[in-house]
Design an enzyme around this catalytic site. Structure first.
Site, PDB file in Angstrom:
ATOM      1  CG  HIS A  39      -0.296  14.624  91.301  1.00  0.00           C
ATOM      2  ND1 HIS A  39      -0.073  15.869  90.783  1.00  0.00           N
ATOM      3  CD2 HIS A  39      -1.033  14.818  92.419  1.00  0.00           C
ATOM      4  CE1 HIS A  39      -0.646  16.785  91.578  1.00  0.00           C
ATOM      5  NE2 HIS A  39      -1.235  16.167  92.571  1.00  0.00           N
TER       6      HIS A  39
ATOM      7  CG  ASP B  55      -9.699  16.190  86.449  1.00  0.00           C
ATOM      8  OD1 ASP B  55      -9.340  15.206  87.120  1.00  0.00           O
ATOM      9  OD2 ASP B  55      -9.230  17.326  86.606  1.00  0.00           O
TER      10      ASP B  55
END
Ligand code: GLA
Length: 383
Positions: free
Chosen positions: A39, A176
């Site tokens: 995160h 990602d």
């Protein structure tokens, strides 16, 4: 499917069944596993990330229409969308990942060509290894090849991220898509999410990265992902910074007590995790096992106590990984809340490690996990 040749044959056969004839273009994009940096991406921090050999392939052929027709081999499902409509397919939501990419490319003014395609992925779905980014980046590459234009890998990653943010509706960071587009064979990437640069990081000889899939499914949309992000943004705002990346540790420690307790915990985790990313990059290249063990343990501890993203299955898996032969260190991966975890293992003991983890995890949970080593693969491109 054992080899790429066999995989190619299976996909070509399915293409023949679905659309007749042969595909004209083959594209692929990899999944990823984060080695450190949970995160941190949407807080503009650093991530140590690995593009993995598990990837998504699309075999395609232009169909001289404004329609994209897709068959998913994994799901055994067909779906289509029009390049001139933004309407979502509520019955086959997986096609949103491709449709959203088309929307972003169209808004960039790029020429889009309708095509027929078969999709096949070896990235397990909804398990935290970025199957969605792999699909987006493979699809963007098909549009690119068939449209006859070229994007830089970074631009492609940014457009794919934006499609997930806007069309799919998941407020993810850049991790990602960046990894899937920018991957380099043979090394991890130290990604700086503030300036969107990366540098290759070698993994010391004798250390293998092993994925340990808890097989407890997780979904990003509708999960607590957005709440974590909101807590971090609130923390940055209360500290007078545009993002947590702008907050120094001394500044944070001095004012931590002013923050609502939950916000303070989230911010502390991000600041510590960012520092661990930089430390792990050095430790991994140097093969410093003691430091890898320490950093990964601290990361998991923070994921449990501060960021609260560790599902019960992850605790069980963590215990199984740490008891297995050859383990150097282990931690969570992806967004958390279940899915895959990652272990750093002595190369010579990977098989013994995998067998022990499988058996311990199955005894404790009754669930068959999947444990497999991964190596760094190249980013999205033609096959
Ligand atoms: C998901 C998101 C990423 C990142 C990770 C957690 O994979 O898509 O942007 O935030 O979670 O590090």
């Amino acid at each position: 499917m054992k080899s790429s040749t066999q995989r190619r044959e299976v996909i070509a056969k399915e293409f023949l069944n679905c659309f007749g004839g042969d595909p004209q273009c083959w594209c692929r994009a990899p999944g990823r596993v984060d080695l450190m940096g949970s995160h941190t991406d949407y807080n503009l921090g650093a991530v140590l990330t690995l593009p993995i050999g598990r990837d998504t392939w699309i075999a395609a052929r232009p169909n001289h229409s404004r329609t994209v027709n897709l068959h998913s081999l994994n799901l055994g499902a067909d779906a289509s969308f029009s390049l001139d409509s933004t309407e979502k397919n509520l019955d086959q939501p997986w096609i949103d990942y491709v449709h959203g990419v088309a929307e972003e490319l169209r808004e960039e003014g790029l020429r889009l060509v309708g095509f027929d395609g078969v999709i096949h992925s070896t990235v397990p779905l909804s398990s935290g290894l970025s199957s969605s980014a792999a699909l987006e980046c493979a699809a963007a590459t098909v549009f690119e090849v068939l449209g006859g234009w070229q994007l830089t890998p970074l631009k492609k990653a940014l457009l794919c991220q934006r499609s997930e943010n806007r069309y799919v509706g998941v407020n993810c960071g850049i991790l990602d898509q960046f990894t899937s587009c920018m991957g380099e064979e043979g090394c991890a990437l130290l990604l700086d999410c503030r300036d969107l640069t990366s540098r290759p990081v070698a993994i010391a000889e004798g250390i293998r990265i092993v994925i340990c899939d808890t097989k407890s499914k997780r979904e990003l949309a509708g999960s607590e992902y957005g709440e974590r992000r909101a807590d971090c943004e609130e923390g940055a705002r209360l500290l007078g910074a545009s993002s947590l990346r702008e907050v120094g540790f001394a500044q944070f420690s001095a004012r931590e007590h002013e923050l609502p307790p939950q916000v303070a915990k989230r911010c502390r985790f991000i600041l510590e995790e960012h520092a661990r990313v930089l430390a792990l990059a050095g430790a991994l290249s140097a093969g410093d096992r003691a430091l890898i063990r320490h950093l990964t343990a601290a990361s998991f501890d923070g994921a449990c106590q501060l960021y609260e993203i560790a599902a019960p299955a992850m605790h069980t898996m963590m215990a199984a990984m740490l008891e297995a032969p050859g383990v150097i260190g282990a931690r969570q991966a992806g967004a958390g809340f279940g899915g895959c975890m990652v272990a750093f293992v002595e190369a010579a003991q990977v098989e013994a490690f995998a067998a022990a983890v499988r058996s311990r995890y199955a005894t404790a949970t009754g669930i068959e996990s999947e444990i497999y080593p991964v190596t760094a693969a190249a980013g999205a491109g033609m096959i």
